[in-house]
Design a protein around this motif. Structure first.
Motif, PDB file in Angstrom:
ATOM      1  N   ARG A 267       0.839  -1.213   0.000  1.00 11.41           N
ATOM      2  CA  ARG A 267       0.000   0.000   0.000  1.00 11.41           C
ATOM      3  C   ARG A 267       0.873   1.261   0.000  1.00 11.41           C
ATOM      4  O   ARG A 267       0.584   2.235  -0.675  1.00 11.41           O
ATOM      5  N   ARG A 268       1.976   1.200   0.770  1.00  2.00           N
ATOM      6  CA  ARG A 268       2.894   2.343   0.799  1.00  2.00           C
ATOM      7  C   ARG A 268       3.451   2.645  -0.587  1.00  2.00           C
ATOM      8  O   ARG A 268       3.444   3.784  -1.044  1.00  2.00           O
ATOM      9  N   LEU A 269       3.932   1.581  -1.249  1.00  2.00           N
ATOM     10  CA  LEU A 269       4.549   1.809  -2.563  1.00  2.00           C
ATOM     11  C   LEU A 269       3.533   2.298  -3.587  1.00  2.00           C
ATOM     12  O   LEU A 269       3.839   3.147  -4.415  1.00  2.00           O
TER      13      LEU A 269
ATOM     14  N   ILE B  58       5.908   7.623  14.197  1.00  2.00           N
ATOM     15  CA  ILE B  58       6.627   6.771  13.228  1.00  2.00           C
ATOM     16  C   ILE B  58       5.590   5.917  12.502  1.00  2.00           C
ATOM     17  O   ILE B  58       4.718   5.316  13.146  1.00  2.00           O
ATOM     18  N   CYS B  59       5.680   5.863  11.180  1.00  2.00           N
ATOM     19  CA  CYS B  59       4.660   5.132  10.419  1.00  2.00           C
ATOM     20  C   CYS B  59       4.874   3.612  10.521  1.00  2.00           C
ATOM     21  O   CYS B  59       5.937   3.158  10.944  1.00  2.00           O
ATOM     22  N   ALA B  60       3.854   2.878  10.084  1.00  2.00           N
ATOM     23  CA  ALA B  60       3.893   1.413  10.207  1.00  2.00           C
ATOM     24  C   ALA B  60       5.054   0.814   9.410  1.00  2.00           C
ATOM     25  O   ALA B  60       5.689  -0.152   9.844  1.00  2.00           O
ATOM     26  N   VAL B  61       5.348   1.422   8.239  1.00  2.00           N
ATOM     27  CA  VAL B  61       6.432   0.893   7.402  1.00  2.00           C
ATOM     28  C   VAL B  61       7.777   1.078   8.113  1.00  2.00           C
ATOM     29  O   VAL B  61       8.569   0.135   8.238  1.00  2.00           O
ATOM     30  N   CYS B  62       8.032   2.290   8.602  1.00  2.00           N
ATOM     31  CA  CYS B  62       9.314   2.539   9.275  1.00  2.00           C
ATOM     32  C   CYS B  62       9.441   1.691  10.541  1.00  2.00           C
ATOM     33  O   CYS B  62      10.527   1.221  10.870  1.00  2.00           O
ATOM     34  N   LYS B  63       8.310   1.493  11.219  1.00  2.00           N
ATOM     35  CA  LYS B  63       8.343   0.669  12.444  1.00  2.00           C
ATOM     36  C   LYS B  63       8.803  -0.742  12.122  1.00  2.00           C
ATOM     37  O   LYS B  63       9.684  -1.279  12.780  1.00  2.00           O
TER      38      LYS B  63
ATOM     39  N   GLU C 221       3.159  13.661   9.775  1.00  2.00           N
ATOM     40  CA  GLU C 221       4.107  13.102   8.821  1.00  2.00           C
ATOM     41  C   GLU C 221       5.126  12.314   9.618  1.00  2.00           C
ATOM     42  O   GLU C 221       5.624  12.789  10.657  1.00  2.00           O
ATOM     43  N   CYS C 222       5.440  11.130   9.176  1.00  2.00           N
ATOM     44  CA  CYS C 222       6.384  10.247   9.890  1.00  2.00           C
ATOM     45  C   CYS C 222       7.732  10.947  10.031  1.00  2.00           C
ATOM     46  O   CYS C 222       8.224  11.538   9.067  1.00  2.00           O
ATOM     47  N   LYS C 223       8.311  10.880  11.219  1.00  2.00           N
ATOM     48  CA  LYS C 223       9.557  11.639  11.431  1.00  2.00           C
ATOM     49  C   LYS C 223      10.749  11.041  10.681  1.00  2.00           C
ATOM     50  O   LYS C 223      11.766  11.692  10.507  1.00  2.00           O
ATOM     51  N   TYR C 224      10.617   9.805  10.202  1.00  2.00           N
ATOM     52  CA  TYR C 224      11.710   9.193   9.427  1.00  2.00           C
ATOM     53  C   TYR C 224      11.536   9.395   7.924  1.00  2.00           C
ATOM     54  O   TYR C 224      12.434   9.838   7.244  1.00  2.00           O
ATOM     55  N   CYS C 225      10.343   9.021   7.421  1.00  2.00           N
ATOM     56  CA  CYS C 225      10.198   9.007   5.947  1.00  2.00           C
ATOM     57  C   CYS C 225       9.321  10.143   5.425  1.00  2.00           C
ATOM     58  O   CYS C 225       9.272  10.364   4.210  1.00  2.00           O
ATOM     59  N   GLY C 226       8.599  10.840   6.310  1.00  2.38           N
ATOM     60  CA  GLY C 226       7.759  11.963   5.871  1.00  2.38           C
ATOM     61  C   GLY C 226       6.412  11.543   5.308  1.00  2.38           C
ATOM     62  O   GLY C 226       5.600  12.376   4.916  1.00  2.38           O
TER      63      GLY C 226
HETATM   64 ZN    ZN Z   1       7.901   6.331   8.004  1.00  2.88          ZN
END
Ligand code: ZN
Ligand code: SF4
Ligand code: ZN
Length: 308
Positions: free
Chosen positions: A145-147, A295-300, A283-288
């Protein structure tokens, strides 16, 4: 059996009665275009990205939406995510490549390997070795879903069209009520998501009222070259369990799946209102990318796997 509309030889028994090949094809296509009109799924100005796996639902969606986009002279491309599932995704992607070549559709393919450094097969091994509590399908779904959202945006689309059918939606509704949480159900419907944000690309489902059985027949009659084998991970998924359950219900009580969808659509506006997330979105602090948490689910998950 004779077709209830023209008396020719019938080939399928639907809720409204038996239909012949010509009347079925007409009925199916009209239903898809009616759904698009009724729920305003596609605007003439939309730049469309059709998310495709190469399976029957996505090829049907791509075929019908491309026909409409050509008539309306609007831009459209197909987007496929190659998760890296050996012996499966390569086959469905070959069907998709052939289909896009035949119909002169621009196809973009993005892979887990290029974006996350690992195929899904490799990620599953990592998840097991680190004893992380996530199912294969949840992991696959979160990353895919992210991609799709990210790539649709990157390639200039303002709308993602998906091939979710009536069976998929009925399963997801029950899965959310049984387990995932009713808040997640608020994201369902012919137009998915409850976010209005420049970084979120709306997703629409023209096959919303088309059953698995109808789509399978449509693809066969249109002679699309499709691999009907499901993903090897599907059989152990929660979705497959719910799917079996619903099929048992449907065979004993015809119309069960349609009834779930129709009743769900009545309560959906209330769910969307109750669970509007716009105000909480960050906005996720790693990927925006957009997230309800810092932190978003993907970065987690990537952090847990230590691969970001
Ligand atoms: Zn993220
Ligand atoms: Fe991914 Fe599961 Fe679907 Fe296979 S069945 S493509 S692993 S979500
Ligand atoms: Zn007929």
């Amino acid at each position: 059996m004779k077709c209830i509309l023209c008396s020719k030889k019938a080939i399928i028994n639907l809720q409204q009665g038996w239909l012949c090949k010509t009347c079925f094809l007409d009925y199916f296509e009209k239903k898809v275009y009616r759904t698009i009109r009724k729920f305003k799924l596609i605007d003439k100005k939309d730049k469309l990205c059709v998310a495709c796996s190469g399976g029957k639902d996505s090829l049907t969606t791509l075929y019908l939406v491309n026909k409409l986009a050509t008539q309306q002279k609007q831009s459209l491309f197909a987007l496929a995510i190659n998760e890296g599932i050996k012996g499966y995704r390569d086959i469905t992607l070959n069907s998709l490549k052939l289909f896009c070549k035949q119909h002169k559709i621009d196809l973009k393919i993005v892979s887990f390997k290029s974006e996350f450094g690992h195929t899904l097969d490799e990620l599953i091994k990592l998840v097991k070795s680190k004893d992380i509590d996530i199912t294969t399908c949840s992991l696959c779904g979160i990353l895919r879903r992210r991609l799709i959202n990210q790539c649709a945006r990157k390639f200039g689309a303002n709308k993602v069209v998906t091939g979710h059918n009536l069976d998929d939606e009925a399963q997801t509704i029950l899965m959310n009520f049984f387990k995932g949480g009713v808040e997640l159900a608020a994201r369902l419907g012919p137009t998915s998501g409850i976010l209005k944000h420049a970084k979120f690309i709306a997703r629409v489902k023209p096959l919303y009222f088309c059953s698995e059985k109808e789509t399978k027949l449509y693809v066969k009659l249109k002679k699309f070259k499709v691999n009907f084998r499901p993903c090897p991970h599907r059989k152990i998924s929660y979705r497959a369990f719910v799917d079996n359950l619903l099929n048992k219900f449907e065979s004993k009580y015809k119309g069960t799946k349609t009834s779930i969808i129709k009743n769900f659509l009545i309560i959906l506006p209330l769910l969307k209102e109750k669970f509007a997330v716009n105000k909480n979105i960050k906005e996720c602090k790693y990927c925006g990318e957009l997230s309800k948490q810092e932190i978003c689910a993907v970065c987690k998950i990537l952090e847990q796997l230590r691969i970001n």
